[in-house]
Design a protein around this motif. Structure first.
Motif, PDB file in Angstrom:
ATOM      1  N   UNK A 176     -40.283  64.959 -35.559  1.00 55.73           N
ATOM      2  CA  UNK A 176     -41.346  65.333 -36.200  1.00 55.73           C
ATOM      3  C   UNK A 176     -42.467  64.260 -35.731  1.00 55.73           C
ATOM      4  N   UNK A 177     -43.688  64.935 -35.389  1.00 59.32           N
ATOM      5  CA  UNK A 177     -44.777  63.780 -35.349  1.00 59.32           C
ATOM      6  C   UNK A 177     -46.033  64.275 -36.300  1.00 59.32           C
ATOM      7  N   UNK A 178     -46.758  63.630 -36.726  1.00 65.62           N
ATOM      8  CA  UNK A 178     -47.703  64.012 -37.888  1.00 65.62           C
ATOM      9  C   UNK A 178     -48.987  63.840 -36.915  1.00 65.62           C
ATOM     10  N   UNK A 179     -50.216  64.745 -37.478  1.00 68.65           N
ATOM     11  CA  UNK A 179     -51.272  64.607 -37.103  1.00 68.65           C
ATOM     12  C   UNK A 179     -52.115  64.873 -38.538  1.00 68.65           C
ATOM     13  N   UNK A 180     -52.864  63.666 -38.804  1.00 63.54           N
ATOM     14  CA  UNK A 180     -53.814  63.781 -40.146  1.00 63.54           C
ATOM     15  C   UNK A 180     -55.062  64.408 -39.641  1.00 63.54           C
ATOM     16  N   UNK A 181     -55.395  65.693 -40.002  1.00 66.15           N
ATOM     17  CA  UNK A 181     -56.878  66.122 -39.869  1.00 66.15           C
ATOM     18  C   UNK A 181     -57.538  65.807 -40.835  1.00 66.15           C
ATOM     19  N   UNK A 182     -57.547  65.488 -41.904  1.00 64.36           N
ATOM     20  CA  UNK A 182     -58.435  65.112 -42.993  1.00 64.36           C
ATOM     21  C   UNK A 182     -59.191  66.186 -43.277  1.00 64.36           C
ATOM     22  N   UNK A 183     -58.593  67.486 -42.964  1.00 67.92           N
ATOM     23  CA  UNK A 183     -59.531  68.768 -43.503  1.00 67.92           C
ATOM     24  C   UNK A 183     -60.838  68.948 -42.685  1.00 67.92           C
ATOM     25  N   UNK A 184     -61.063  68.186 -41.648  1.00 59.74           N
ATOM     26  CA  UNK A 184     -62.259  68.349 -40.910  1.00 59.74           C
ATOM     27  C   UNK A 184     -61.851  69.143 -39.394  1.00 59.74           C
ATOM     28  N   UNK A 185     -62.791  70.183 -39.200  1.00 60.06           N
ATOM     29  CA  UNK A 185     -62.537  70.790 -37.838  1.00 60.06           C
ATOM     30  C   UNK A 185     -62.550  69.924 -36.834  1.00 60.06           C
ATOM     31  N   UNK A 186     -63.462  68.792 -36.739  1.00 55.41           N
ATOM     32  CA  UNK A 186     -63.469  68.007 -35.408  1.00 55.41           C
ATOM     33  C   UNK A 186     -62.227  67.303 -35.278  1.00 55.41           C
ATOM     34  N   UNK A 187     -61.914  66.557 -36.241  1.00 53.96           N
ATOM     35  CA  UNK A 187     -60.808  65.823 -36.366  1.00 53.96           C
ATOM     36  C   UNK A 187     -59.345  66.650 -36.090  1.00 53.96           C
ATOM     37  N   UNK A 188     -59.457  67.873 -36.652  1.00 47.75           N
ATOM     38  CA  UNK A 188     -58.460  68.887 -36.312  1.00 47.75           C
ATOM     39  C   UNK A 188     -58.439  69.124 -34.834  1.00 47.75           C
ATOM     40  N   UNK A 189     -59.312  69.212 -33.982  1.00 48.93           N
ATOM     41  CA  UNK A 189     -59.290  69.290 -32.491  1.00 48.93           C
ATOM     42  C   UNK A 189     -58.874  68.173 -32.066  1.00 48.93           C
ATOM     43  N   UNK A 190     -59.364  67.020 -32.388  1.00 50.06           N
ATOM     44  CA  UNK A 190     -58.805  65.763 -31.766  1.00 50.06           C
ATOM     45  C   UNK A 190     -57.150  65.580 -32.064  1.00 50.06           C
ATOM     46  N   UNK A 191     -56.838  65.934 -33.215  1.00 47.48           N
ATOM     47  CA  UNK A 191     -55.356  65.972 -33.557  1.00 47.48           C
ATOM     48  C   UNK A 191     -54.373  66.779 -32.684  1.00 47.48           C
ATOM     49  N   UNK A 192     -55.127  68.222 -32.720  1.00 49.47           N
ATOM     50  CA  UNK A 192     -54.523  69.187 -31.482  1.00 49.47           C
ATOM     51  C   UNK A 192     -54.215  68.645 -30.046  1.00 49.47           C
ATOM     52  N   UNK A 193     -55.531  68.202 -29.614  1.00 47.49           N
ATOM     53  CA  UNK A 193     -55.225  67.431 -28.255  1.00 47.49           C
ATOM     54  C   UNK A 193     -54.416  66.319 -28.238  1.00 47.49           C
ATOM     55  N   UNK A 194     -54.467  65.445 -29.194  1.00 46.85           N
ATOM     56  CA  UNK A 194     -53.299  64.542 -29.018  1.00 46.85           C
ATOM     57  C   UNK A 194     -51.759  64.830 -29.182  1.00 46.85           C
ATOM     58  N   UNK A 195     -51.598  65.799 -30.165  1.00 46.38           N
ATOM     59  CA  UNK A 195     -50.297  66.606 -30.227  1.00 46.38           C
ATOM     60  C   UNK A 195     -49.750  67.261 -28.791  1.00 46.38           C
ATOM     61  N   UNK A 196     -50.817  67.828 -28.252  1.00 42.24           N
ATOM     62  CA  UNK A 196     -50.280  68.616 -26.820  1.00 42.24           C
ATOM     63  C   UNK A 196     -49.897  67.512 -25.912  1.00 42.24           C
ATOM     64  N   UNK A 197     -50.602  66.454 -25.885  1.00 45.98           N
ATOM     65  CA  UNK A 197     -50.506  65.527 -24.797  1.00 45.98           C
ATOM     66  C   UNK A 197     -48.849  64.859 -24.769  1.00 45.98           C
ATOM     67  N   UNK A 198     -48.193  65.113 -25.871  1.00 51.45           N
ATOM     68  CA  UNK A 198     -46.765  64.981 -25.724  1.00 51.45           C
ATOM     69  C   UNK A 198     -46.177  66.192 -25.229  1.00 51.45           C
ATOM     70  N   UNK A 199     -45.405  65.863 -23.804  1.00 46.63           N
ATOM     71  CA  UNK A 199     -44.876  66.868 -22.975  1.00 46.63           C
ATOM     72  C   UNK A 199     -43.731  67.758 -23.606  1.00 46.63           C
TER      73      UNK A 199
END
Length: 399
Positions: free
Chosen positions: A86-109
């Motif tokens: 499991x890896x965590x992504x803290x989006x802080x409830x913010x839409x822009x941060x959520x997109x950053x989190x999503x892009x960071x997560x998918x960088x894991x192949x």
């Protein structure tokens, strides 16, 4: 549905990485293929962990963590030669941060799926990132109907939606004799959608909406609005939003002399609502998108295991998160029988097909999805604050 393939890579700044992404291992190596022949895949968990709706976010993280630990120790995983981390992504409830989190997560192949996000305003923009990368997402808490109606492959949820929750709240209110209402929302996709569905149904069912108003999810001063609401003298005040701002709203309504109870959705049904609002919370109502966890025979072992593991009671969204993670992992095992790697284009498509057709007995009931990716388990329950606790209200008691 056909899977969109192709990797989506996003280079984030180091500060954003530190704030939005934390790595937590839950069994297995980080590599796709381990030396002992066991294949390890990554599952992301994305929700607000440090800001925003932290209570629900922590529930979601723990529910997914328990599911991964449990599944990794199962015969099902061992027989398939698969483990998950499991890896965590803290989006802080913010839409822009959520997109950053999503892009960071998918960088894991090795990422094959994501449990998240919680807030609809975060899930909706993040869902496109996951879909474009061929990564399935199963939200355990985003209730805005728009999430699964964008036409994006690979987007699912284990909770019911606000077009069910809002009207159910309206029916409950009228059944209890509340015939006039003031409707307030916090201008988020979740709050606005829930309040709109409540107001429309309330009037269609014979109630009268005296006024509607918008606030912000970061507001703390509702005194002027409370004074206006007091002049309307409603039977009930409906609040579409989360517990952190909403509890302050409830307290300031009481301070302004408003006797009407506040009703909200799943976003307010947290102990934090009571802690923040104090005595003003007494008599407030909340609907939630599922049956009470402690009333479900299917959840008995989960409830015990969760409290043993984390030292506190399981919440509604920890159960939805557990089922979301289990759905991804069970689909992964099924798909792995057809392909050599779930991270290949063929593997990602096989995983999507398996998840679309998944059916198993979960903690919250039978887990399966309709053609939109929504859960087929569509239960809405009602709670009331009594003596400083949220207490389930049996619908039979208010007919």
């Amino acid at each position: 549905m056909k899977l969109k393939t192709g990797a989506t890579l996003f280079a984030t700044a180091m500060l954003a990485f530190v704030l939005a992404f934390a790595l937590v291992g839950c069994g297995g190596d980080a590599n796709d293929s381990a030396a002992d022949g066991v294949t390890t895949y990554t599952i992301g968990v994305a929700s607000p962990f440090t800001q925003g709706s932290v209570a629900q976010g922590q529930d979601i993280k723990r529910g997914a963590q328990l599911a991964i630990e449990t599944f990794n120790d199962s015969d099902e995983a061992r027989d398939a030669g698969i483990q998950f981390r499991m890896v965590e992504g803290d989006d802080m409830g913010d839409p822009k941060t959520a997109v950053t989190v999503a892009n960071t997560l998918v960088s894991d192949s090795n990422l094959i799926g994501v449990v998240g996000h919680y807030n609809s305003g975060a899930s909706i923009p993040a869902s496109k990132v996951y879909s474009d990368a061929g990564v399935v997402m199963v939200s355990p808490g985003s209730t805005n109907p728009d999430l699964t109606r964008q036409g994006l492959p690979g987007v699912f949820r284990t909770c019911a939606t606000d077009d069910l929750q809002g009207p159910a709240g309206a029916q409950y209110a009228l059944d209890m004799g509340y015939t006039t209402a003031v409707v307030i929302d916090d201008s988020t996709p979740y709050g606005e959608g829930l309040a709109t569905f409540f107001a429309e149904a309330f009037e269609e069912l014979g109630g009268e909406v005296l006024m509607t108003e918008k606030t912000k999810d970061v507001d703390t001063d509702f005194n002027a609005l409370a004074t206006r609401i007091s002049a309307e003298n409603p039977d009930i005040v409906f609040y579409g939003g989360m517990y952190n701002a909403g509890a302050l709203f409830s307290k300031q309504l009481t301070d302004a002399g408003v006797a009407a109870p506040v009703m909200g959705g799943d976003g307010i049904q947290e102990q934090d609502w009571i802690d923040l609002a104090g005595d003003a919370a007494e008599g407030d109502y909340a609907t939630n998108v599922g049956a009470p966890i402690d009333s479900l025979p299917s959840a008995r072992v989960f409830v015990e295991d969760y409290e043993d593991r984390f030292g506190e009671p399981a919440g509604t969204f920890s159960a939805f998160s557990y089922d979301a993670a289990m759905a991804i992992m069970k689909a992964a095992v099924e798909a792995s029988a057809e392909v050599s790697s779930l991270t290949s284009p063929a593997g990602r498509e096989a995983l999507l097909d398996a998840l679309e057709n998944i059916r198993f007995d979960g903690v919250t009931g039978e887990i399966s999805f309709d053609e939109n990716g929504d859960t087929n388990n569509k239960i809405i329950s009602l709670y009331r604050v009594e003596d400083g606790e949220w207490v389930f209200v049996d619908p039979a008691s208010i007919q």
